[in-house]
Design a protein around this motif. Sequence first.
Motif, mmCIF file in Angstrom:
data_model
loop_
_atom_site.group_PDB
_atom_site.id
_atom_site.type_symbol
_atom_site.label_atom_id
_atom_site.label_comp_id
_atom_site.label_asym_id
_atom_site.label_seq_id
_atom_site.Cartn_x
_atom_site.Cartn_y
_atom_site.Cartn_z
ATOM 1 N N ILE A 2 0.845 -1.195 0.000
ATOM 2 C CA ILE A 2 0.000 0.000 0.000
ATOM 3 C C ILE A 2 0.881 1.244 0.000
ATOM 4 N N GLY A 3 0.601 2.136 -0.952
ATOM 5 C CA GLY A 3 1.472 3.299 -1.131
ATOM 6 C C GLY A 3 2.755 2.880 -1.813
ATOM 7 N N CYS A 4 2.612 2.153 -2.898
ATOM 8 C CA CYS A 4 3.769 1.495 -3.529
ATOM 9 C C CYS A 4 4.674 2.460 -4.284
ATOM 10 N N GLY A 5 4.296 3.735 -4.369
ATOM 11 C CA GLY A 5 5.149 4.698 -5.070
ATOM 12 C C GLY A 5 5.332 4.317 -6.519
ATOM 13 N N THR A 24 2.268 -4.627 3.213
ATOM 14 C CA THR A 24 3.335 -3.707 3.602
ATOM 15 C C THR A 24 2.899 -2.261 3.401
ATOM 16 N N LEU A 25 3.394 -1.400 4.280
ATOM 17 C CA LEU A 25 3.219 0.049 4.164
ATOM 18 C C LEU A 25 4.540 0.700 4.553
ATOM 19 N N TRP A 26 5.313 1.094 3.555
ATOM 20 C CA TRP A 26 6.621 1.703 3.795
ATOM 21 C C TRP A 26 6.457 3.217 3.836
ATOM 22 N N HIS A 27 6.437 3.753 5.039
ATOM 23 C CA HIS A 27 6.228 5.198 5.238
ATOM 24 C C HIS A 27 4.939 5.661 4.556
ATOM 25 N N VAL A 28 3.868 4.972 4.885
ATOM 26 C CA VAL A 28 2.555 5.254 4.291
ATOM 27 C C VAL A 28 1.489 5.480 5.364
ATOM 28 N N LEU A 29 1.532 4.738 6.455
ATOM 29 C CA LEU A 29 0.464 4.820 7.458
ATOM 30 C C LEU A 29 0.308 6.242 7.998
ATOM 31 N N GLU A 30 1.400 6.991 8.070
ATOM 32 C CA GLU A 30 1.325 8.371 8.564
ATOM 33 C C GLU A 30 0.543 9.284 7.623
ATOM 34 N N HIS A 31 0.298 8.811 6.390
ATOM 35 C CA HIS A 31 -0.403 9.613 5.383
ATOM 36 C C HIS A 31 -1.908 9.355 5.332
ATOM 37 N N VAL A 32 -2.387 8.255 5.886
ATOM 38 C CA VAL A 32 -3.781 7.862 5.661
ATOM 39 C C VAL A 32 -4.723 8.722 6.495
ATOM 40 N N ILE A 70 1.302 -11.550 7.722
ATOM 41 C CA ILE A 70 2.014 -10.547 8.506
ATOM 42 C C ILE A 70 1.759 -9.154 7.933
ATOM 43 N N LEU A 71 1.736 -8.187 8.835
ATOM 44 C CA LEU A 71 1.571 -6.777 8.489
ATOM 45 C C LEU A 71 2.888 -6.073 8.794
ATOM 46 N N VAL A 72 3.433 -5.391 7.795
ATOM 47 C CA VAL A 72 4.727 -4.714 7.935
ATOM 48 C C VAL A 72 4.515 -3.214 7.745
ATOM 49 N N ILE A 73 4.810 -2.438 8.793
ATOM 50 C CA ILE A 73 4.578 -0.989 8.770
ATOM 51 C C ILE A 73 5.870 -0.268 9.137
ATOM 52 N N ALA A 74 6.273 0.684 8.311
ATOM 53 C CA ALA A 74 7.415 1.540 8.617
ATOM 54 C C ALA A 74 6.932 2.973 8.751
ATOM 55 N N VAL A 75 7.279 3.620 9.868
ATOM 56 C CA VAL A 75 6.882 5.010 10.115
ATOM 57 C C VAL A 75 7.999 5.736 10.863
ATOM 58 N N PRO A 76 8.038 7.074 10.748
ATOM 59 C CA PRO A 76 9.011 7.854 11.526
ATOM 60 C C PRO A 76 8.700 7.808 13.020
ATOM 61 N N ASN A 77 9.693 8.181 13.808
ATOM 62 C CA ASN A 77 9.582 8.137 15.258
ATOM 63 C C ASN A 77 9.908 9.510 15.838
ATOM 64 N N TYR A 78 8.894 10.192 16.372
ATOM 65 C CA TYR A 78 9.125 11.540 16.886
ATOM 66 C C TYR A 78 9.920 11.557 18.197
ATOM 67 N N LYS A 79 10.255 10.384 18.743
ATOM 68 C CA LYS A 79 11.082 10.311 19.947
ATOM 69 C C LYS A 79 12.553 10.070 19.626
ATOM 70 N N LEU A 114 -0.277 12.922 8.589
ATOM 71 C CA LEU A 114 -1.437 13.225 9.434
ATOM 72 C C LEU A 114 -1.297 12.624 10.824
ATOM 73 N N TRP A 115 -0.415 11.620 10.956
ATOM 74 C CA TRP A 115 -0.200 10.926 12.238
ATOM 75 C C TRP A 115 1.285 10.851 12.518
ATOM 76 N N HIS A 116 1.647 10.944 13.803
ATOM 77 C CA HIS A 116 3.048 10.967 14.208
ATOM 78 C C HIS A 116 3.202 9.997 15.383
#
Length: 279
Positions: free
Chosen positions: A93-96, A148-156, A175-184, A204-206
């Motif tokens: 999802i969000g395959c670019g 898979t969602l490679w830096h995508v979940l933060e956009h939904v 399996i569900l594979v999610i990559a997102v940034p970490n504000y910590k 939209l999400w952090h």
Amino acid sequence: MSIKSKQILTDYSVSKEKFELVYNDAFEMYETKFTSFDKLDSYYQSADYISHTDGTRNWFEKVYQLVKNYTIKSKWNLIKKQTNKQYLKVLDIGCGTGDFLKYGIDTFSVQGVGVEPNTTARNLTQNKNVTVKKSIKEINNDLFDVITLWHVLEHVTDLNEYFTFFKNHLKEDGILVIAVPNYKSYDAKYYKQYWAAWDVPRHLWHFSKKSLKKIGIQHQFKLMHIKPMYFDSFYVSLLSEKYKSNSKNVLKAFFIGFVSNLYGFFKNEYSSHIYILKK
């Protein structure tokens, strides 16, 4: 960076508009307050939005493409370690521009399907003979071994909608594979309001690590593993330097990226993480 109940951040990438972030204490994450979702696409209309192109216009884009090709291999190695199936049906999802799926199809004979709302990126994916849909609503009742969602979940726009989709479209042992940034992370603490991974309003999400664990539990997913993404601290620091001082300041950015990974090693808080979840 102390936790603030609200923050006002600037879109340095496209519009230069300001957006409010509100902290959700229950899930330890921030939400970008944004309601004009029909206008959201306009905030992606930039030649500098590199994930929607295969651009090699300058050294930055050339390095980005090289690193992307390297990380694609490592992502597939990670996935293959998580499943013992020889043949996989994978939804990205969000395959670019489709390179992740293209590699899996060519190398491991996976049955790959992509979802990409951006027309330019979707056309590039189709040109690589990768099946791609405009939205998750076009997936119908198909079941997948891996989503898979490679830096995508933060956009939904709707997290609950997507996690319901994951639950309904993953096989029982999927399996569900999610990559997102970490504000910590250290780079987030160092750059503060200039941290490029805030990327409002596109993000939209952090998330923090606890965010993904809690959201997963809410939707009957179990968090199995968390893996660092080492290259992200360098990429984010380069962009953050540009936003902060109008110059990429390459040496300083790479130093901050290195320190961020060192901080991640000791504190287990990297610039971005990969989360492996199961039903």
